[in-house]
Motif scaffolding. Structure first.
Motif, mmCIF file in Angstrom:
data_model
loop_
_atom_site.group_PDB
_atom_site.id
_atom_site.type_symbol
_atom_site.label_atom_id
_atom_site.label_comp_id
_atom_site.label_asym_id
_atom_site.label_seq_id
_atom_site.Cartn_x
_atom_site.Cartn_y
_atom_site.Cartn_z
ATOM 1 N N MET A 24 -4.383 8.458 9.111
ATOM 2 C CA MET A 24 -5.246 8.330 7.940
ATOM 3 C C MET A 24 -5.567 9.719 7.386
ATOM 4 N N ARG B 231 5.181 12.257 5.791
ATOM 5 C CA ARG B 231 4.112 12.673 6.696
ATOM 6 C C ARG B 231 3.968 14.172 6.499
ATOM 7 N N ASP C 86 -2.052 14.674 8.754
ATOM 8 C CA ASP C 86 -2.697 13.351 8.854
ATOM 9 C C ASP C 86 -2.411 12.462 7.650
ATOM 10 N N ALA D 170 9.121 7.285 2.797
ATOM 11 C CA ALA D 170 7.946 7.519 3.636
ATOM 12 C C ALA D 170 7.798 9.017 3.837
ATOM 13 N N GLN E 271 1.259 1.894 15.090
ATOM 14 C CA GLN E 271 -0.063 1.962 14.456
ATOM 15 C C GLN E 271 -0.477 0.553 14.054
ATOM 16 N N THR F 184 -3.889 7.140 4.560
ATOM 17 C CA THR F 184 -2.567 6.592 4.264
ATOM 18 C C THR F 184 -2.519 6.192 2.798
ATOM 19 N N GLN G 69 -0.288 10.260 5.442
ATOM 20 C CA GLN G 69 0.944 9.463 5.464
ATOM 21 C C GLN G 69 1.117 8.793 4.105
ATOM 22 N N GLU H 13 -5.874 4.360 1.705
ATOM 23 C CA GLU H 13 -6.667 3.870 2.834
ATOM 24 C C GLU H 13 -7.230 5.071 3.594
ATOM 25 N N THR I 68 4.258 0.051 11.774
ATOM 26 C CA THR I 68 2.849 -0.139 11.442
ATOM 27 C C THR I 68 2.575 -1.629 11.295
ATOM 28 N N LYS J 211 3.630 5.982 1.868
ATOM 29 C CA LYS J 211 4.760 5.063 1.760
ATOM 30 C C LYS J 211 4.987 4.748 0.293
ATOM 31 N N ARG K 212 -0.253 4.320 -0.269
ATOM 32 C CA ARG K 212 0.851 3.442 -0.631
ATOM 33 C C ARG K 212 1.057 3.600 -2.139
ATOM 34 N N THR L 154 0.150 14.904 -1.366
ATOM 35 C CA THR L 154 -0.422 15.311 -0.075
ATOM 36 C C THR L 154 -1.340 16.520 -0.261
#
Lengths: 65, 65, 65, 65, 65, 65
Positions: F1, C53, F38, C51, B40, F3, F40, A7, B3, F42, F5, F25
């Motif tokens: 963002m 970050r 920024d 998760a 969020q 983000t 993220q 996203e 979230t 999951k 998944r 990342t």
């Protein structure tokens, strides 16, 4: 599998998307040892007026990330 | 985290979205005791021709909620 | 609709969940003017080891939010 | 519940969507023994430039499925 | 694609899942004219204490669907 | 963002997850030019008995990818 759902804010070029799916797929292959062909990615583009942090729309923030 | 992903019919105004993310964030903060900044929200707007209940598109229902 | 998907860390009590869905539903009703019965919520509980970050698992952070 | 989220390429007609939600709902009812009215479906239409397999955008493939 | 995500209460048997993916896949093939091999399904099982309607957890309802 | 998944089969070690979120990342940062902080991620782990292709559960396939 693995399947990735990315996203991000709308407005990226086709070349950025091409590069994104290539680099992310390579990263998954290296980390998990799966064949590249098994890695599926879907991109979802969102608008800042449809996201919020701390109760404030991202489009209303002075400057967002 | 937390979230929240809010799916709703398209057509809301910016002011309704502003109010929605503000009130929902306040509710999460009160219920879970987390800082507002950790909450969020993403809003996803859908069309009634892309939803169904009981095998019938919502856009084909006489009157939908 | 509206449908809300709430993702949060696991470990909340039933009473916190009860309070969460009640307060969030009230907030949606007040913001959008929909009947409470139309508001559906699903809660998804996640672990900090699933998760990340900034490229770091949340379970590896010194202290996470 | 059950709730189904169907992701497919954009470009289907309303009649295809009508037929899709009808047939899929019937299938769920037959398999799980739930009332049709409990079966909710949401359709999400995607573009081939927002999907990838093997690190290549589906819109860049010679011929995709 | 198409990809289906089916959310349902936990507790179904393997045979019910087998039947579900078979019947739903057939329905998608018939409605959209795609090869069965292109139809992917993921099942997500949820608990009634993690769902709510009208601000009330489904596990707290007298009798839920 | 952004983000991400990531849906994958269950059973990966913590070290594989660590490596996965680090490499993915980095890939996103390189492709999109966003700060690592920024990004993220999951992770969602699934079982082969909850996935299907071509109407057959992945756990029933002779050998799956």
């Amino acid at each position: 599998m693995p399947t990735l759902r990315i996203e991000m804010w709308s407005g990226r070029t086709m070349d950025q998307k091409r590069r994104l799916v290539r680099l992310v797929t390579d990263a998954v292959v290296e980390a998990l040892g799966v064949p590249a062909q098994d890695v599926q990615i879907k991109i979802f583009e969102g608008e800042k007026e449809n996201a919020a942090r701390g109760g404030v729309l991202r489009s209303d923030e002075a400057q967002g990330s």
